[in-house]
Design an enzyme around this catalytic site. Sequence first.
Site, short mmCIF file in Angstrom:
data_model
loop_
_atom_site.label_atom_id
_atom_site.label_comp_id
_atom_site.label_asym_id
_atom_site.label_seq_id
_atom_site.Cartn_x
_atom_site.Cartn_y
_atom_site.Cartn_z
N SER A 38 11.65 0.78 -7.56
CA SER A 38 13.03 0.63 -7.11
C SER A 38 13.88 -0.10 -8.14
CB SER A 38 13.06 -0.13 -5.78
OG SER A 38 12.39 0.58 -4.77
N HIS A 89 3.83 -0.47 3.09
CA HIS A 89 4.26 0.80 2.51
C HIS A 89 4.14 0.84 1.00
CE1 HIS A 89 7.78 -1.80 2.12
NE2 HIS A 89 8.21 -1.00 1.16
N CYS A 118 6.72 1.04 -4.55
CA CYS A 118 8.03 0.65 -4.02
C CYS A 118 8.77 -0.28 -4.95
CB CYS A 118 7.89 0.00 -2.63
SG CYS A 118 9.46 -0.62 -1.96
N CYS A 147 6.27 -6.54 1.37
CA CYS A 147 7.65 -6.36 0.92
C CYS A 147 8.58 -6.87 2.02
CB CYS A 147 7.89 -4.88 0.64
SG CYS A 147 9.61 -4.40 0.42
N PRO A 148 9.74 -7.39 1.70
CA PRO A 148 10.68 -7.82 2.75
C PRO A 148 11.00 -6.71 3.75
CG PRO A 148 11.39 -8.68 0.64
CD PRO A 148 10.24 -7.75 0.35
N THR A 149 10.91 -5.46 3.31
CA THR A 149 11.16 -4.36 4.24
C THR A 149 10.16 -4.38 5.38
OG1 THR A 149 12.07 -3.02 2.45
CG2 THR A 149 11.39 -1.87 4.44
#
Length: 872
Positions: A197, A82, A193, A61-63
């Site tokens: 989201s 995550h 996630c 994920c970009p996070t």
Amino acid sequence: MCDSGELWPMTPVLRPHVAQVITCKAAIAWKTDSPLCIEEIEVSPPKAHEVRIKVIATCVCPTDINATNPKKKALFPVVLGHECAGIVESVGPGVTNFKPGDKVIPFFAPQCKKCKLCLSPLTNLCGKLRNFKYPTIDQELMEDRTSRFTCKGRSIYHFMGVSSFSQYTVVSEANLARVDDEANLERVCLIGCGFTSGYGAAINTAKVTPGSACAVFGLGCVGLSAVIGCKIAGASRIIAIDINSEKFPKAKALGATDCLNPRDLDKPVQDVITELTGGGVDFSLDCAGTAQTLGRAQERQDPCLRHRRNLKETDRINSSLHPNPVGGRAEPSERQTRLGNQKRLQSVHIQTPEENTKRHLEPWCTEAPGKSGADLPGCCRRGEDLGSTPRANLSLGTTGWKSVDSVPNLVTDYKNKKFDLDLLVTHALPFDKINDAIDLMNQGKRHLLPPPRKPAYIKPRLRRSAPPLTHAGLIPGFRYTFVPLRSLDPELADMANQVIRCKAAVAWEAGKPLSIEEIEVAPPQAHEVRIKIIATAVCHTDAYTLSGADPEGCFPVILGHEGAGIVESVGEGVTKLKAGDTVIPLYIPQCGECKFCLNPKTNLCQKIRVTQGKGLMPDGTSRFTCKGKPILHFMGTSTFSEYTVVADISVAKIDPSAPLDKVCLLGCGISTGYGAAVNTAKVEPGSTCAVFGLGGVGLAVIMGCKVAGASRIIGIDINKDKFAKAKEFGATECINPQDFSKSIQEVLIEMTDGGVDFSFECIGNVKVMKPLSMPWPESQRSALEAAHKGWGVSVVVGVAASGEEISTRPFQLVTGRTWKGTAFGGWKSVESVPKLVSEYMSKKIKVDEFVTGNLSFDQINKAFDLMHSGNR
């Protein structure tokens, strides 16, 4: 074509290791702005209220990537990740809601169910989070402020309470949800996630209403999920905006009615949307989070501000005042006055904005100079709060998903096909190319990563050995899932032409145990498919060849013919299969062209029979090598390998949501027995049946007889321990030949007033098929002679040893009995196996109940021992 042996799918070991440290592979970020490094790490046992998980599937994920930005406050070294799903390996003291073997989804948003935040219906935040402003550096350690990871003698930080870029991880029980045992972890990992989201932003936060108009900015995984949410909520118009037009077909497949590329427009995108909708959309959702993604549509100096203004200016929710960031009422802002004081800002921001984006967002969010986007209360960001209360003074929505409570429900919704996660997953990269995957994601190219491998095409500096088999089972590692936005990239297209190195159980010679070896699997040639085997089962047919009793057996060979997996690559000319398809390899092909395939009276196919019988591919060569020696194939499948190559006419594409560790059994035993009853014998309603041998095939025959409507089903076996299971499958009574002084067929004739309508021999013992000169045990007759005179049908299902012959008095056949045989239950393989999977998924037939044990791949010889001993 297997006999009465039990079926043992080679799924991961589920034994607890509570007191042991596990050594496994992980992708570690040692410092900022540096590639991840595949390392061997140690994962400590879980402590009180902690759970150790074997990660089966995870996403980038970009996070995760943003955490390596020097401007962020992440701590190093760290195991990122995550968004994942896995299986509980062990639990710590005090854990009561989870046990080893449970399928679970860990998440970064805990739910302790005790704090005031958890008890409030207005938020999905939890007091266990200490740092709401910088959640990506929260939960960097376990609750006792120590780490469970070490590498090279150093402690490694956790990430967002999950750290899914490791084969094993430890999480708090408050960060974990148990999901349906049938859940497809390679899909539902997205619920950890990204999907949740975007979907929740539409359903929970914006509360999209039926008939409304919506705009979704950014068509990554989160944006596509938001489109799904808008569609399910009943929006009548969903406008998808992205500067990459290649994403539009996918967006439309998921529900978008219109797609816009700002670069194709001659005016600002908000003006176009306003014109399209007659004043603006009801709901707009920002799923980009970066200034560069959409902002340069008009080449303005301030693209970030342009993007945020686009969102706000497309809203048309009636309201006259902009909320005051500190409470109370406020005078109309200059912007509101310009818009006629008729628009309340109803815009949902999902992805975490960059730092410059936050600065530019500031005046449009709060009208309060000096307050950054990070300070906005409840600002919803991907990677922070699962679609939770993204008001930021832009929306007065209620709440997002309460993680522990909601994630299992979302998994159930997916299983019930309320929404489709499959469309959010496409291609594959090996684990040790995770840095390439990150680069591709940054370029807008997303791919599906398979478990860690040591394929030949990996550059030497990235080559890593496969995970330890003691922890990995037949699925030695985990899968990394990426949202699908493009077809396979040209720079990766040649991967299908490379050799893959992996583990396999090789039979070097007859009568010797299988040996776990590293082998090379060559790329598929014309009309061939290379498959990553996810689950396989052992069968007596494998054991028979391994014993040396099979005169047609050749060595060295990779056995196994009852498996399921995922297509890794295809050869030239393959049109019906592609990389990523979920499949079952078949030992009986179906070319659809030969006279056998064109004849409805048989399911046999002769197109590749000659080469398959010699242990070779259709071109007369092998795709396996080990230690410089060619290794033979087995029954055209060779599923005792992490990767195998089969002919494209020997592959059935199945429902991608099917659990492969269960449906692998449809590759032989269950299909054979079930089909013997419904296809070969054509059991009739109200009939009487006898089933000789209550192993896996015999139980499948009983199931078929019951489905066909038989009123009486008699199970016969010398092991009484099998009787209870047989009755669960539909047997009305069970008998043991050793309990009688007369032959078993005499017993059956007396019990049924002349004999059974249908009898099935599921043992592979010719002494059961024919009148015996020696008892089995103490019987003088066979399955054939237990069939009723005049109309009785006896079906030979079990495969006897090569060279064995059967005989009977002609009088038995002259008086009206029919003697038949069956291969693979009479099913036309390629077209029938997907239907059998569907019948299982709809619960018409049983499959889970055939599984009586799980062993790791390196215990495959023990599986054979257990099968022979009858301890199933």
